[in-house]
Design a protein around this motif. Structure first.
Motif, PDB file in Angstrom:
ATOM      1  N   GLU A  19       0.801  -1.195   0.081  1.00 46.65           N
ATOM      2  CA  GLU A  19      -0.077   0.092   0.116  1.00 46.65           C
ATOM      3  C   GLU A  19       0.827   1.263  -0.315  1.00 46.65           C
ATOM      4  N   LYS A  20       1.849   1.199   0.811  1.00 45.26           N
ATOM      5  CA  LYS A  20       2.740   2.382   0.586  1.00 45.26           C
ATOM      6  C   LYS A  20       3.537   2.693  -0.589  1.00 45.26           C
ATOM      7  N   LYS A  21       3.983   1.691  -1.195  1.00 49.08           N
ATOM      8  CA  LYS A  21       4.669   1.662  -2.616  1.00 49.08           C
ATOM      9  C   LYS A  21       3.785   2.076  -3.537  1.00 49.08           C
ATOM     10  N   ILE A  22       2.627   1.387  -3.494  1.00 42.94           N
ATOM     11  CA  ILE A  22       1.714   1.853  -4.732  1.00 42.94           C
ATOM     12  C   ILE A  22       1.204   3.370  -4.655  1.00 42.94           C
ATOM     13  N   ALA A  23       1.070   3.586  -3.277  1.00 43.43           N
ATOM     14  CA  ALA A  23       0.557   5.176  -3.129  1.00 43.43           C
ATOM     15  C   ALA A  23       1.843   6.012  -3.617  1.00 43.43           C
ATOM     16  N   ASP A  24       2.952   5.768  -3.098  1.00 42.53           N
ATOM     17  CA  ASP A  24       3.988   6.547  -3.748  1.00 42.53           C
ATOM     18  C   ASP A  24       4.067   6.614  -5.213  1.00 42.53           C
ATOM     19  N   LEU A  25       4.134   5.327  -5.745  1.00 43.48           N
ATOM     20  CA  LEU A  25       4.248   5.159  -7.015  1.00 43.48           C
ATOM     21  C   LEU A  25       3.199   5.928  -7.871  1.00 43.48           C
ATOM     22  N   PHE A  26       1.770   5.793  -7.738  1.00 42.17           N
ATOM     23  CA  PHE A  26       0.550   6.369  -8.154  1.00 42.17           C
ATOM     24  C   PHE A  26       0.858   7.689  -8.246  1.00 42.17           C
ATOM     25  N   ARG A  27       1.418   8.413  -7.217  1.00 47.76           N
ATOM     26  CA  ARG A  27       1.868  10.038  -7.140  1.00 47.76           C
ATOM     27  C   ARG A  27       2.458  10.266  -8.223  1.00 47.76           C
ATOM     28  N   LEU A  28       3.285   9.655  -8.605  1.00 48.14           N
ATOM     29  CA  LEU A  28       4.231  10.073  -9.645  1.00 48.14           C
ATOM     30  C   LEU A  28       3.639   9.634 -11.091  1.00 48.14           C
ATOM     31  N   VAL A  29       2.932   8.586 -11.168  1.00 51.10           N
ATOM     32  CA  VAL A  29       2.247   8.132 -12.378  1.00 51.10           C
ATOM     33  C   VAL A  29       1.067   9.042 -12.888  1.00 51.10           C
ATOM     34  N   SER A  30       0.388   9.604 -11.722  1.00 54.87           N
ATOM     35  CA  SER A  30      -0.665  10.501 -11.876  1.00 54.87           C
ATOM     36  C   SER A  30      -0.195  11.843 -12.723  1.00 54.87           C
ATOM     37  N   GLU A  31       0.882  12.168 -12.464  1.00 53.47           N
ATOM     38  CA  GLU A  31       1.561  13.434 -13.113  1.00 53.47           C
ATOM     39  C   GLU A  31       2.254  13.215 -14.385  1.00 53.47           C
ATOM     40  N   GLU A  32       2.300  11.986 -14.941  1.00 49.54           N
ATOM     41  CA  GLU A  32       2.385  11.678 -16.462  1.00 49.54           C
ATOM     42  C   GLU A  32       1.750  12.202 -17.460  1.00 49.54           C
ATOM     43  N   PRO A  33       2.255  12.661 -18.518  1.00 51.45           N
ATOM     44  CA  PRO A  33       1.500  13.452 -19.512  1.00 51.45           C
ATOM     45  C   PRO A  33       0.692  12.238 -20.325  1.00 51.45           C
ATOM     46  N   GLY A  34      -0.398  12.449 -20.474  1.00 51.88           N
ATOM     47  CA  GLY A  34      -1.337  11.376 -20.916  1.00 51.88           C
ATOM     48  C   GLY A  34      -2.177  10.442 -19.880  1.00 51.88           C
ATOM     49  N   CYS A  35      -1.676  10.820 -18.544  1.00 53.23           N
ATOM     50  CA  CYS A  35      -2.441  10.101 -17.675  1.00 53.23           C
ATOM     51  C   CYS A  35      -3.773  10.746 -17.284  1.00 53.23           C
ATOM     52  N   HIS A  36      -4.854  10.073 -17.293  1.00 54.13           N
ATOM     53  CA  HIS A  36      -6.101  10.445 -16.866  1.00 54.13           C
ATOM     54  C   HIS A  36      -6.669  10.024 -15.765  1.00 54.13           C
ATOM     55  N   GLY A  37      -5.842   9.657 -14.936  1.00 52.45           N
ATOM     56  CA  GLY A  37      -6.244   9.163 -13.452  1.00 52.45           C
ATOM     57  C   GLY A  37      -5.784   7.810 -13.347  1.00 52.45           C
ATOM     58  N   VAL A  38      -5.489   7.840 -11.722  1.00 49.60           N
ATOM     59  CA  VAL A  38      -4.940   6.166 -11.375  1.00 49.60           C
ATOM     60  C   VAL A  38      -5.768   6.157  -9.837  1.00 49.60           C
ATOM     61  N   THR A  39      -6.069   4.911  -9.558  1.00 48.70           N
ATOM     62  CA  THR A  39      -6.539   4.547  -8.181  1.00 48.70           C
ATOM     63  C   THR A  39      -6.234   3.117  -7.952  1.00 48.70           C
ATOM     64  N   TRP A  40      -6.566   2.825  -6.823  1.00 44.96           N
ATOM     65  CA  TRP A  40      -6.057   1.384  -6.274  1.00 44.96           C
ATOM     66  C   TRP A  40      -6.850   1.115  -5.146  1.00 44.96           C
ATOM     67  N   GLY A  41      -7.280  -0.059  -4.688  1.00 43.43           N
ATOM     68  CA  GLY A  41      -7.877  -0.597  -3.475  1.00 43.43           C
ATOM     69  C   GLY A  41      -8.066  -1.977  -3.203  1.00 43.43           C
ATOM     70  N   LEU A  42      -8.618  -2.419  -2.133  1.00 40.92           N
ATOM     71  CA  LEU A  42      -8.867  -3.793  -1.826  1.00 40.92           C
ATOM     72  C   LEU A  42     -10.236  -4.058  -2.621  1.00 40.92           C
ATOM     73  N   THR A  43     -10.256  -5.445  -3.041  1.00 40.44           N
ATOM     74  CA  THR A  43     -11.302  -6.124  -3.644  1.00 40.44           C
ATOM     75  C   THR A  43     -11.952  -6.827  -2.665  1.00 40.44           C
ATOM     76  N   GLU A  44     -13.112  -7.498  -2.764  1.00 40.11           N
ATOM     77  CA  GLU A  44     -13.861  -8.131  -1.604  1.00 40.11           C
ATOM     78  C   GLU A  44     -12.948  -9.559  -1.376  1.00 40.11           C
ATOM     79  N   VAL A  45     -11.984  -9.901  -2.222  1.00 35.99           N
ATOM     80  CA  VAL A  45     -10.929 -11.037  -1.785  1.00 35.99           C
ATOM     81  C   VAL A  45     -10.137 -10.487  -0.771  1.00 35.99           C
ATOM     82  N   PRO A  46      -9.980 -11.051   0.204  1.00 30.08           N
ATOM     83  CA  PRO A  46      -8.851 -10.753   1.250  1.00 30.08           C
ATOM     84  C   PRO A  46      -7.499 -10.979   0.683  1.00 30.08           C
ATOM     85  N   GLY A  47      -6.840  -9.895   0.752  1.00 30.03           N
ATOM     86  CA  GLY A  47      -5.418  -9.916   0.199  1.00 30.03           C
ATOM     87  C   GLY A  47      -5.372  -9.830  -1.168  1.00 30.03           C
TER      88      GLY A  47
END
Length: 98
Positions: A19-47
Motif C-alpha cells: 500500500e505504501k509503495k503503490i501510493a508513492d508510485l501512483f503519485r508519480l504516475v498521476s503526473e505523467e503526460p497523458g495520464c487521466h487518473g489512477v486509483t487502487w484499493g482492496l477487492t472483496e477477496v482478502p489480500g
C-alpha cells in the motif's frame, strides 16, 4: 481513452508495504503526460488488490511503461505479488486510440 485494470493478490503480511509503495508510485504516475487518473484499493477477496490506470492513448501507456519511475519502482512492487496478477487493457466506451 485506454484503461488498464490489474488485479492481484499480495503476499501475506506484505499488504502495508504494498500500500505504501503503490501510493508513492501512483503519485508519480498521476503526473505523467497523458495520464487521466489512477486509483487502487482492496477487492472483496482478502489480500487481493485492484489497480486502475487511465491513459489518453497507447502512446501515453507506452511512455508510462518505459518511464524512469516504473523502471526504478516496478521490480520491487512486482515482488510483493503472490503469483502473477491479471492485467486487462481495454478501450473505454469503444473510443478509437490515437
Amino acid at each position: 481513452m485506454l484503461t488498464v485494470l490489474l488485479i492481484g493478490r499480495i503476499k501475506p503480511g506484505r499488504e502495508l508495504e504494498f500500500e505504501k509503495k503503490i501510493a508513492d508510485l501512483f503519485r508519480l504516475v498521476s503526473e505523467e503526460p497523458g495520464c487521466h487518473g489512477v486509483t487502487w484499493g482492496l477487492t472483496e477477496v482478502p489480500g487481493q488488490y485492484a489497480l486502475i490506470e487511465r491513459y489518453a492513448d497507447s502512446a501515453a501507456l507506452l511512455a508510462h511503461r518505459t518511464s524512469s519511475h516504473m523502471k526504478e519502482h516496478g521490480p520491487s512492487l512486482s515482488e510483493l505479488f503472490d503469483g502473477s496478477p491479471t492485467i486487462v487493457r481495454f478501450i473505454e466506451n469503444g473510443d478509437l486510440l490515437a
